[in-house]
Motif scaffolding. Structure first.
Motif, short mmCIF file in Angstrom:
data_model
loop_
_atom_site.label_atom_id
_atom_site.label_comp_id
_atom_site.label_asym_id
_atom_site.label_seq_id
_atom_site.Cartn_x
_atom_site.Cartn_y
_atom_site.Cartn_z
N ASN A 116 -3.63 -5.71 -6.92
CA ASN A 116 -3.53 -7.00 -6.22
C ASN A 116 -4.66 -7.08 -5.22
O ASN A 116 -4.73 -6.28 -4.28
CB ASN A 116 -2.17 -7.10 -5.52
CG ASN A 116 -1.92 -8.48 -4.92
OD1 ASN A 116 -2.80 -9.06 -4.30
ND2 ASN A 116 -0.72 -9.00 -5.10
N GLY A 117 -5.54 -8.04 -5.41
CA GLY A 117 -6.72 -8.15 -4.55
C GLY A 117 -6.50 -8.91 -3.27
O GLY A 117 -7.45 -9.14 -2.52
N TYR A 118 -5.26 -9.31 -2.98
CA TYR A 118 -5.01 -10.10 -1.77
C TYR A 118 -5.38 -9.32 -0.52
O TYR A 118 -5.02 -8.16 -0.36
CB TYR A 118 -3.53 -10.51 -1.70
CG TYR A 118 -3.19 -11.22 -0.41
CD1 TYR A 118 -3.54 -12.55 -0.21
CD2 TYR A 118 -2.54 -10.55 0.62
CE1 TYR A 118 -3.25 -13.20 0.98
CE2 TYR A 118 -2.24 -11.19 1.81
CZ TYR A 118 -2.60 -12.51 1.98
OH TYR A 118 -2.31 -13.14 3.18
N LEU A 119 -6.10 -9.98 0.38
CA LEU A 119 -6.51 -9.36 1.64
C LEU A 119 -6.44 -10.44 2.73
O LEU A 119 -7.34 -11.27 2.86
CB LEU A 119 -7.94 -8.80 1.52
CG LEU A 119 -8.43 -7.90 2.65
CD1 LEU A 119 -7.61 -6.63 2.71
CD2 LEU A 119 -9.90 -7.57 2.47
N GLY A 120 -5.36 -10.44 3.48
CA GLY A 120 -5.18 -11.45 4.52
C GLY A 120 -4.00 -11.10 5.38
O GLY A 120 -3.62 -9.93 5.50
N LEU A 121 -3.41 -12.10 6.02
CA LEU A 121 -2.21 -11.88 6.82
C LEU A 121 -1.07 -11.43 5.91
O LEU A 121 -1.03 -11.74 4.72
CB LEU A 121 -1.80 -13.16 7.53
CG LEU A 121 -2.74 -13.71 8.62
CD1 LEU A 121 -2.23 -15.04 9.14
CD2 LEU A 121 -2.88 -12.72 9.76
N ALA A 122 -0.12 -10.70 6.48
CA ALA A 122 1.04 -10.30 5.71
C ALA A 122 1.77 -11.54 5.21
O ALA A 122 1.90 -12.53 5.93
CB ALA A 122 1.98 -9.45 6.57
N PRO A 123 2.24 -11.53 3.97
CA PRO A 123 2.95 -12.69 3.45
C PRO A 123 4.34 -12.80 4.04
O PRO A 123 4.87 -11.84 4.61
CB PRO A 123 3.01 -12.41 1.95
CG PRO A 123 3.01 -10.92 1.86
CD PRO A 123 2.15 -10.42 2.98
N VAL A 124 4.95 -13.98 3.89
CA VAL A 124 6.35 -14.17 4.29
C VAL A 124 7.20 -14.15 3.02
O VAL A 124 6.72 -14.50 1.94
CB VAL A 124 6.55 -15.51 5.05
CG1 VAL A 124 5.66 -15.55 6.28
CG2 VAL A 124 6.29 -16.71 4.16
N PRO A 125 8.46 -13.73 3.12
CA PRO A 125 9.30 -13.70 1.91
C PRO A 125 9.62 -15.10 1.42
O PRO A 125 9.69 -16.06 2.21
CB PRO A 125 10.56 -12.97 2.39
CG PRO A 125 10.59 -13.17 3.88
CD PRO A 125 9.17 -13.23 4.31
N LEU A 126 9.82 -15.22 0.11
CA LEU A 126 10.07 -16.52 -0.50
C LEU A 126 11.28 -17.23 0.11
O LEU A 126 11.23 -18.43 0.37
CB LEU A 126 10.28 -16.34 -2.01
CG LEU A 126 10.64 -17.60 -2.81
CD1 LEU A 126 9.55 -18.65 -2.71
CD2 LEU A 126 10.92 -17.24 -4.26
#
Length: 440
Positions: A116-126
């Protein structure tokens, strides 16, 4: 309706409005890993990927990059050090510890990036996203005639049009705006956000299990200036930094719309997921302009959105085939120059709920727009010259009083005046030449 004064119309009321009274209560800042709603392994992967990208980082820098508190970052760093993924480096001049990946940590970070190449703020749960999105619905506060009139004060509109648009904005059903070209359909839609006059929280990204979908789009989501308040290291201040306070989004798409844009998009090169346009437009307005001219047919489009339009929820899927549900919490507008009956059948038209027809203006409103555009362009025009335009051209050639004509005709005259170094005065001869240039 009026086409000019775009700058005035685009002035945002959101940045000065009180916004939703909710921020810290609606999205409280998590104090523990469990309260973030996402797995520790996902957060550890983010820490190592950020360290791989930057080389060396302090705890405070990681706080800003990942959007969780210093306590949570410290806990993640301690775990990473116990796994021999992270090493301490020399402190900064002001005494802050610096961290870097070990050889084993670098291997782990590269493996995480390959998945997973995502690089940013931590995600929020759905689930948290769905709950907050529904609580921020624009329909939670009814739009009144006064609000609509104030929000569209920069435009010249027939009053009966406001009485049609206002109730449509309060409805949960989609709105079809149709009529001849140049009657200001798209222009009005682009300004409806001004009537809402508040702000919402937009997540930077959403987690579906350990997969991450980026939602925040800087071209669409315009952040509201909060005056620099809130220290990410302080647990007691501000809302969860993973949510960005923004103006309500206005997403506009036209002939470029494809079926793929309505689904989660996966970039195989960067290994990242991007949100579809309706997810990005949640809590705002989605305008599908020039309906009938897209690469996807109107019938296909409506077939895709039958459930979202009726039940206010949409179903999406990831590349793995995993399906999930999101709110369809937006004001959906369709605009077209075509005959609606030629686009879709009667059954689909019924589902749209509101059908609002735009047409030519009466002479009084047309005149008001004409002289308003003159003022905007710094031109002087007499009543006699305006009547000359009406009698010699509009009435003689039976041209309707379309709202876009003043802007277009006077714009041509302004160009001619600049080129010929004339006085900024509208004359019959300028009317003659601009009309001959504008109309075929």
């Amino acid at each position: 309706m009026n086409i000019p004064r775009e700058e005035q119309a685009h002035e945002s009321t959101s940045s000065t409005a009180p916004g939703l009274q909710m921020e810290p209560q609606l999205a409280p800042r998590p104090k523990t890993i469990k309260e973030t709603g996402v797995s520790e392994s996902l957060l550890l992967d983010l820490v190592t990927k950020h360290l791989l990208s930057a080389g060396v980082l302090t705890r405070e820098q990681l706080v800003n990059l990942i959007g969780v508190t210093g306590g949570i970052i410290q806990q993640l760093l301690d775990t990473a050090k116990s796994l021999a993924w992270v090493e301490n480096r020399q402190t900064t001049s002001d005494g802050q510890m610096r961290y870097a990946l070990s050889a084993g940590g670098e291997i782990h970070a590269k493996l995480a990036l390959s998945r997973n190449g995502y690089l940013g703020l931590a995600p929020v749960p759905l689930k948290q996203y769905s709950d907050i999105c529904q609580k921020q619905s624009s329909r939670s506060k009814a739009i009144t005639f006064e609000m609509l009139e104030r929000g569209l004060s920069a435009l010249v509109l027939p009053k009966d049009l406001l009485f049609k648009i206002g109730p449509a904005m309060n409805s949960s059903r989609p709105v079809l705006i149709y009529g001849p070209p140049g009657t200001g359909k798209s222009y009005l839609c682009r300004h409806l956000n001004l009537t809402l006059g508040d702000s919402v929280l937009i997540p930077y990204a959403i987690a579906i299990g350990n997969e991450v979908i980026q939602v925040y789009d800087p071209e669409l989501h315009h952040k509201v200036d909060e005056g620099g308040k809130g220290n990410s290291l302080n647990l007691s201040e501000g809302h969860d930094p993973r949510w960005l306070k923004c103006e309500r989004p206005l997403r506009i798409t036209g002939g470029e719309l494809t079926a793929e844009m309505l689904e989660v998009q996966f970039d195989s090169h960067s290994r990242t997921y991007m949100a579809p346009l309706q997810l990005k437009a949640n809590n705002g307005i989605l305008l599908l302009d020039d309906l009938g001219r897209q690469k996807i047919s109107a019938k296909q489009l409506f077939n895709r959105w039958i459930i979202p339009m009726e039940e206010r929820r949409d179903f999406l899927s990831l590349q793995s085939g995993e399906h999930f549900e999101i709110p369809f919490e937006l004001i959906l507008l369709f605009s077209t120059n075509l005959d609606p009956k030629e686009l879709v059948d009667e059954a689909f038209l019924r589902r749209l709920g509101y059908k609002i027809h735009f047409d030519a203006l009466d002479e009084e409103l047309y005149k008001k727009i004409w002289f308003q555009v003159c003022e905007d362009l710094g031109l002087s025009c007499t009543e006699e010259v305006f009547q000359y335009l009406l009698v010699e051209y509009h009435k003689r050639y039976k041209k309707p009083l379309i709202p876009c004509y003043p802007r277009d005709l006077l714009g041509i005259m302004s160009d001619q005046i600049s080129f010929m170094e004339f006085e900024p005065v509208v004359t019959p001869s300028l009317v003659d030449s601009s009309w001959s240039i504008y109309f075929v």
